[in-house]
Design an enzyme around this catalytic site. Structure first.
Site, PDB file in Angstrom:
ATOM      1  N   HIS A  21      28.613  44.230  -2.875  1.00  0.00           N
ATOM      2  CA  HIS A  21      28.647  42.772  -3.063  1.00  0.00           C
ATOM      3  C   HIS A  21      29.544  42.127  -2.020  1.00  0.00           C
ATOM      4  O   HIS A  21      30.598  42.659  -1.673  1.00  0.00           O
ATOM      5  CB  HIS A  21      29.121  42.406  -4.472  1.00  0.00           C
ATOM      6  CG  HIS A  21      30.362  43.134  -4.893  1.00  0.00           C
ATOM      7  ND1 HIS A  21      30.341  44.422  -5.372  1.00  0.00           N
ATOM      8  CD2 HIS A  21      31.656  42.750  -4.892  1.00  0.00           C
ATOM      9  CE1 HIS A  21      31.573  44.811  -5.658  1.00  0.00           C
ATOM     10  NE2 HIS A  21      32.402  43.821  -5.366  1.00  0.00           N
ATOM     11  N   HIS A  38      31.892  39.012  -1.273  1.00  0.00           N
ATOM     12  CA  HIS A  38      32.655  37.931  -1.910  1.00  0.00           C
ATOM     13  C   HIS A  38      32.633  36.702  -0.998  1.00  0.00           C
ATOM     14  O   HIS A  38      32.871  36.825   0.213  1.00  0.00           O
ATOM     15  CB  HIS A  38      34.123  38.322  -2.089  1.00  0.00           C
ATOM     16  CG  HIS A  38      34.370  39.436  -3.061  1.00  0.00           C
ATOM     17  ND1 HIS A  38      34.798  39.209  -4.347  1.00  0.00           N
ATOM     18  CD2 HIS A  38      34.262  40.780  -2.939  1.00  0.00           C
ATOM     19  CE1 HIS A  38      34.964  40.378  -4.969  1.00  0.00           C
ATOM     20  NE2 HIS A  38      34.639  41.343  -4.137  1.00  0.00           N
TER      21      HIS A  38
HETATM   22  P1  5GP Z   1      35.241  44.405  -6.156  1.00  0.00           P
HETATM   23  O1  5GP Z   1      36.676  44.629  -6.525  1.00  0.00           O
HETATM   24  O2  5GP Z   1      34.356  45.545  -6.601  1.00  0.00           O
HETATM   25  O3  5GP Z   1      35.046  44.016  -4.728  1.00  0.00           O
HETATM   26  O4  5GP Z   1      34.816  43.125  -6.963  1.00  0.00           O
HETATM   27  C1  5GP Z   1      34.152  43.150  -8.184  1.00  0.00           C
HETATM   28  C2  5GP Z   1      34.148  41.723  -8.679  1.00  0.00           C
HETATM   29  O5  5GP Z   1      33.166  41.616  -9.706  1.00  0.00           O
HETATM   30  C3  5GP Z   1      35.486  41.287  -9.274  1.00  0.00           C
HETATM   31  O6  5GP Z   1      35.986  40.186  -8.534  1.00  0.00           O
HETATM   32  C4  5GP Z   1      35.145  40.933 -10.719  1.00  0.00           C
HETATM   33  O7  5GP Z   1      35.813  39.789 -11.162  1.00  0.00           O
HETATM   34  C5  5GP Z   1      33.636  40.727 -10.686  1.00  0.00           C
HETATM   35  N1  5GP Z   1      32.955  41.104 -11.910  1.00  0.00           N
HETATM   36  C6  5GP Z   1      33.089  42.276 -12.588  1.00  0.00           C
HETATM   37  N2  5GP Z   1      32.301  42.290 -13.667  1.00  0.00           N
HETATM   38  C7  5GP Z   1      31.639  41.105 -13.671  1.00  0.00           C
HETATM   39  C8  5GP Z   1      30.662  40.527 -14.550  1.00  0.00           C
HETATM   40  O8  5GP Z   1      30.250  41.117 -15.546  1.00  0.00           O
HETATM   41  N3  5GP Z   1      30.212  39.288 -14.237  1.00  0.00           N
HETATM   42  C9  5GP Z   1      30.647  38.610 -13.136  1.00  0.00           C
HETATM   43  N4  5GP Z   1      30.135  37.386 -12.922  1.00  0.00           N
HETATM   44  N5  5GP Z   1      31.556  39.127 -12.279  1.00  0.00           N
HETATM   45  C10 5GP Z   1      32.046  40.355 -12.551  1.00  0.00           C
END
Ligand code: 5GP
Ligand code: ZN
Length: 141
Positions: free
Chosen positions: A99, A101
């Protein structure tokens, strides 16, 4: 993938605040935003790593992410935005569906990235660049 949260969001099995969707990508608000409007852009196809995403889809993710950043600036008067992607647990990836951001930023939003800046010893930068470029060229050509 069956037990992937983001695949479930794409399928509509878990609710999310959708921002954009097309045949290749899906974008929705992060549930725990750094600033309000913080959006995630994901490939519809499940990929754990950014490195396996097909070029057209990866390009679309970047384009959509940048346009969402512009929309955040124009509509909500943010000053700037960060595009950020964590690839791998050690890099901070928590959800194992790649993903991008899109993080809206203000001049004084109180959030600081804690990147550091090391210094290369004499000759080390050239050596690393040479080895890395050979590997990358072999991979991409
Ligand atoms: P990472 O740390 O993997 O780059 O970011 C994962 C992101 O996904 C985090 O910022 C977290 O807040 C978001 N996230 C995790 N679970 C969910 C969810 O169920 N729904 C949404 N909308 N965001 C999520
Ligand atoms: Zn997935």
């Amino acid at each position: 993938m069956a037990d992937c949260i983001f695949c479930k969001i794409i399928a509509g099995e878990i609710p999310a605040a959708k921002v954009y969707e097309d045949e290749l990508v899906f974008a929705f608000l992060d549930i725990g935003p750094i600033n309000f409007g913080h959006t995630l852009v994901i490939p519809k196809e499940h990929h754990e790593s950014s490195a396996t995403i097909p070029e057209t889809t990866a390009g679309r993710m970047f384009r959509v992410g940048a346009r969402i950043g512009i929309a955040l600036k124009r509509k909500f008067e943010w000053d700037a935005f960060n595009l950020h992607l964590a690839d791998g647990t050690a890099a901070g990836q928590v959800v194992m569906h790649a993903h991008l951001h899109v993080i809206p930023r203000g001049v004084e939003d109180g959030f600081h990235w804690n990147w550091r800046q090391l210094r290369y010893e004499e000759g080390k930068a050239a050596e690393i660049a040479r080895e890395l470029s050979m590997r990358v060229a072999a991979d991409l050509n």
